[in-house]
Design a protein around this motif. Structure first.
Motif, PDB file in Angstrom:
ATOM      1  N   LEU A   1      -2.640   0.800  -8.571  1.00 30.92           N
ATOM      2  CA  LEU A   1      -4.082   0.682  -8.760  1.00 30.92           C
ATOM      3  C   LEU A   1      -4.862   1.309  -7.616  1.00 30.92           C
ATOM      4  O   LEU A   1      -4.506   1.124  -6.443  1.00 30.92           O
ATOM      5  CB  LEU A   1      -4.452  -0.799  -8.885  1.00 30.92           C
ATOM      6  CG  LEU A   1      -3.659  -1.584  -9.942  1.00 30.92           C
ATOM      7  CD1 LEU A   1      -3.881  -3.072  -9.788  1.00 30.92           C
ATOM      8  CD2 LEU A   1      -4.026  -1.103 -11.339  1.00 30.92           C
ATOM      9  N   GLY A   2      -5.907   2.012  -7.947  1.00 35.73           N
ATOM     10  CA  GLY A   2      -6.782   2.606  -6.947  1.00 35.73           C
ATOM     11  C   GLY A   2      -7.902   1.657  -6.582  1.00 35.73           C
ATOM     12  O   GLY A   2      -8.722   1.307  -7.426  1.00 35.73           O
ATOM     13  N   VAL A   3      -7.899   1.213  -5.343  1.00 34.75           N
ATOM     14  CA  VAL A   3      -8.935   0.312  -4.832  1.00 34.75           C
ATOM     15  C   VAL A   3      -9.338   0.781  -3.433  1.00 34.75           C
ATOM     16  O   VAL A   3      -8.532   1.368  -2.717  1.00 34.75           O
ATOM     17  CB  VAL A   3      -8.456  -1.161  -4.794  1.00 34.75           C
ATOM     18  CG1 VAL A   3      -8.229  -1.699  -6.191  1.00 34.75           C
ATOM     19  CG2 VAL A   3      -7.202  -1.319  -3.970  1.00 34.75           C
TER      20      VAL A   3
ATOM     21  N   VAL B   1       0.862  -1.176   0.000  1.00 32.34           N
ATOM     22  CA  VAL B   1       0.000   0.000   0.000  1.00 32.34           C
ATOM     23  C   VAL B   1       0.901   1.230   0.000  1.00 32.34           C
ATOM     24  O   VAL B   1       1.859   1.302   0.770  1.00 32.34           O
ATOM     25  CB  VAL B   1      -0.927   0.000   1.233  1.00 32.34           C
ATOM     26  CG1 VAL B   1      -1.776   1.254   1.272  1.00 32.34           C
ATOM     27  CG2 VAL B   1      -1.797  -1.249   1.237  1.00 32.34           C
ATOM     28  N   LEU B   2       0.589   2.185  -0.868  1.00 28.20           N
ATOM     29  CA  LEU B   2       1.368   3.426  -0.943  1.00 28.20           C
ATOM     30  C   LEU B   2       0.667   4.537  -0.169  1.00 28.20           C
ATOM     31  O   LEU B   2      -0.562   4.571  -0.095  1.00 28.20           O
ATOM     32  CB  LEU B   2       1.558   3.851  -2.396  1.00 28.20           C
ATOM     33  CG  LEU B   2       2.283   2.857  -3.305  1.00 28.20           C
ATOM     34  CD1 LEU B   2       2.428   3.443  -4.705  1.00 28.20           C
ATOM     35  CD2 LEU B   2       3.633   2.479  -2.734  1.00 28.20           C
ATOM     36  N   GLY B   3       1.448   5.454   0.334  1.00 23.14           N
ATOM     37  CA  GLY B   3       0.923   6.568   1.115  1.00 23.14           C
ATOM     38  C   GLY B   3       0.825   7.852   0.309  1.00 23.14           C
ATOM     39  O   GLY B   3       0.892   7.850  -0.926  1.00 23.14           O
TER      40      GLY B   3
ATOM     41  N   TRP C   1      -5.878   5.087 -11.106  1.00 24.96           N
ATOM     42  CA  TRP C   1      -6.335   5.526  -9.794  1.00 24.96           C
ATOM     43  C   TRP C   1      -7.251   6.735  -9.941  1.00 24.96           C
ATOM     44  O   TRP C   1      -7.008   7.604 -10.784  1.00 24.96           O
ATOM     45  CB  TRP C   1      -5.144   5.915  -8.923  1.00 24.96           C
ATOM     46  CG  TRP C   1      -5.529   6.535  -7.620  1.00 24.96           C
ATOM     47  CD1 TRP C   1      -5.815   5.878  -6.460  1.00 24.96           C
ATOM     48  CD2 TRP C   1      -5.695   7.932  -7.338  1.00 24.96           C
ATOM     49  NE1 TRP C   1      -6.149   6.795  -5.476  1.00 24.96           N
ATOM     50  CE2 TRP C   1      -6.078   8.063  -6.002  1.00 24.96           C
ATOM     51  CE3 TRP C   1      -5.576   9.085  -8.109  1.00 24.96           C
ATOM     52  CZ2 TRP C   1      -6.336   9.287  -5.401  1.00 24.96           C
ATOM     53  CZ3 TRP C   1      -5.826  10.313  -7.511  1.00 24.96           C
ATOM     54  CH2 TRP C   1      -6.200  10.403  -6.167  1.00 24.96           C
ATOM     55  N   THR C   2      -8.296   6.767  -9.139  1.00 25.90           N
ATOM     56  CA  THR C   2      -9.155   7.950  -9.016  1.00 25.90           C
ATOM     57  C   THR C   2      -9.425   8.187  -7.535  1.00 25.90           C
ATOM     58  O   THR C   2      -9.424   7.254  -6.731  1.00 25.90           O
ATOM     59  CB  THR C   2     -10.505   7.791  -9.749  1.00 25.90           C
ATOM     60  OG1 THR C   2     -11.162   6.624  -9.245  1.00 25.90           O
ATOM     61  CG2 THR C   2     -10.311   7.670 -11.253  1.00 25.90           C
TER      62      THR C   2
ATOM     63  N   GLN D   1      -7.770   4.154  -2.197  1.00 25.90           N
ATOM     64  CA  GLN D   1      -6.436   3.905  -1.662  1.00 25.90           C
ATOM     65  C   GLN D   1      -5.544   3.444  -2.815  1.00 25.90           C
ATOM     66  O   GLN D   1      -6.030   3.163  -3.908  1.00 25.90           O
ATOM     67  CB  GLN D   1      -6.499   2.830  -0.582  1.00 25.90           C
ATOM     68  CG  GLN D   1      -7.337   3.232   0.609  1.00 25.90           C
ATOM     69  CD  GLN D   1      -7.543   2.065   1.568  1.00 25.90           C
ATOM     70  OE1 GLN D   1      -7.154   0.944   1.308  1.00 25.90           O
ATOM     71  NE2 GLN D   1      -8.179   2.352   2.692  1.00 25.90           N
ATOM     72  N   VAL D   2      -4.252   3.328  -2.564  1.00 24.74           N
ATOM     73  CA  VAL D   2      -3.309   3.000  -3.632  1.00 24.74           C
ATOM     74  C   VAL D   2      -2.605   1.675  -3.344  1.00 24.74           C
ATOM     75  O   VAL D   2      -1.893   1.540  -2.345  1.00 24.74           O
ATOM     76  CB  VAL D   2      -2.264   4.118  -3.808  1.00 24.74           C
ATOM     77  CG1 VAL D   2      -1.388   3.834  -5.014  1.00 24.74           C
ATOM     78  CG2 VAL D   2      -2.952   5.461  -3.954  1.00 24.74           C
ATOM     79  N   LEU D   3      -2.809   0.732  -4.237  1.00 25.10           N
ATOM     80  CA  LEU D   3      -2.168  -0.581  -4.176  1.00 25.10           C
ATOM     81  C   LEU D   3      -1.090  -0.631  -5.249  1.00 25.10           C
ATOM     82  O   LEU D   3      -1.358  -0.332  -6.409  1.00 25.10           O
ATOM     83  CB  LEU D   3      -3.204  -1.681  -4.444  1.00 25.10           C
ATOM     84  CG  LEU D   3      -2.657  -3.093  -4.645  1.00 25.10           C
ATOM     85  CD1 LEU D   3      -2.093  -3.640  -3.335  1.00 25.10           C
ATOM     86  CD2 LEU D   3      -3.752  -4.001  -5.189  1.00 25.10           C
ATOM     87  N   GLN D   4       0.124  -0.998  -4.855  1.00 23.77           N
ATOM     88  CA  GLN D   4       1.188  -1.200  -5.838  1.00 23.77           C
ATOM     89  C   GLN D   4       1.522  -2.677  -5.903  1.00 23.77           C
ATOM     90  O   GLN D   4       1.788  -3.308  -4.881  1.00 23.77           O
ATOM     91  CB  GLN D   4       2.447  -0.409  -5.477  1.00 23.77           C
ATOM     92  CG  GLN D   4       3.579  -0.634  -6.479  1.00 23.77           C
ATOM     93  CD  GLN D   4       4.717   0.320  -6.265  1.00 23.77           C
ATOM     94  OE1 GLN D   4       4.597   1.500  -6.552  1.00 23.77           O
ATOM     95  NE2 GLN D   4       5.839  -0.182  -5.758  1.00 23.77           N
ATOM     96  N   VAL D   5       1.511  -3.230  -7.113  1.00 22.61           N
ATOM     97  CA  VAL D   5       1.880  -4.614  -7.345  1.00 22.61           C
ATOM     98  C   VAL D   5       3.219  -4.593  -8.079  1.00 22.61           C
ATOM     99  O   VAL D   5       3.315  -4.047  -9.185  1.00 22.61           O
ATOM    100  CB  VAL D   5       0.809  -5.350  -8.179  1.00 22.61           C
ATOM    101  CG1 VAL D   5       1.204  -6.804  -8.390  1.00 22.61           C
ATOM    102  CG2 VAL D   5      -0.565  -5.242  -7.518  1.00 22.61           C
TER     103      VAL D   5
END
Length: 118
Positions: A99-101, A40-42, A78-79, A83-87
């Motif tokens: 990705l915004g999830v 998860v990115l901040g 992302w919108t 939150q921001v998920l980085q894979v």
């Protein structure tokens, strides 16, 4: 927001028509063997993406498309207010997916569990 699904073979990133238009990209499938981890990115995460080619960028509202910088080629969708998920990837045309999830921590845990076989 991208629709994520995962199975024993791959992570599937489904994009809506609007997301495809903003990112100028279609759906993405990534074999689990090419995923090295998820996190998860901040705040301020978009500052390290690099140069957008092509895509849409309105920081704080919409970040979508392919982003490149030395040694890194990322895909973002992302919108706000997601939150921001980085894979993180290896052996794929992208080095990471951003990705915004709404439930990024849950997705990071799920992806990490799949790739470690737990």
């Amino acid at each position: 927001m991208p629709q994520l699904t995962i199975d024993e073979k791959a992570l599937h990133v489904g994009l809506s028509a609007g997301e495809k238009l903003a990112a100028l990209h279609g759906n993405i499938d990534v074999p689990l063997s090419q995923i090295t981890g998820a996190e998860v990115l901040g705040k301020g995460w978009w500052l390290g993406l690099g140069i957008r080619v092509p895509g849409t960028g309105l920081p704080g509202l919409v970040i979508a498309g392919t982003y490149i910088k030395a040694g890194d080629r990322g895909f973002a969708s992302w919108t706000r207010p997601n939150q921001v998920l980085q894979v993180n990837l290896d052996g794929h045309k992208y080095t990471r997916l951003v990705l915004g999830v709404p439930n990024a921590e849950e997705w990071a845990d799920t992806i990490n569990a799949y790739i470690t076989g737990c």
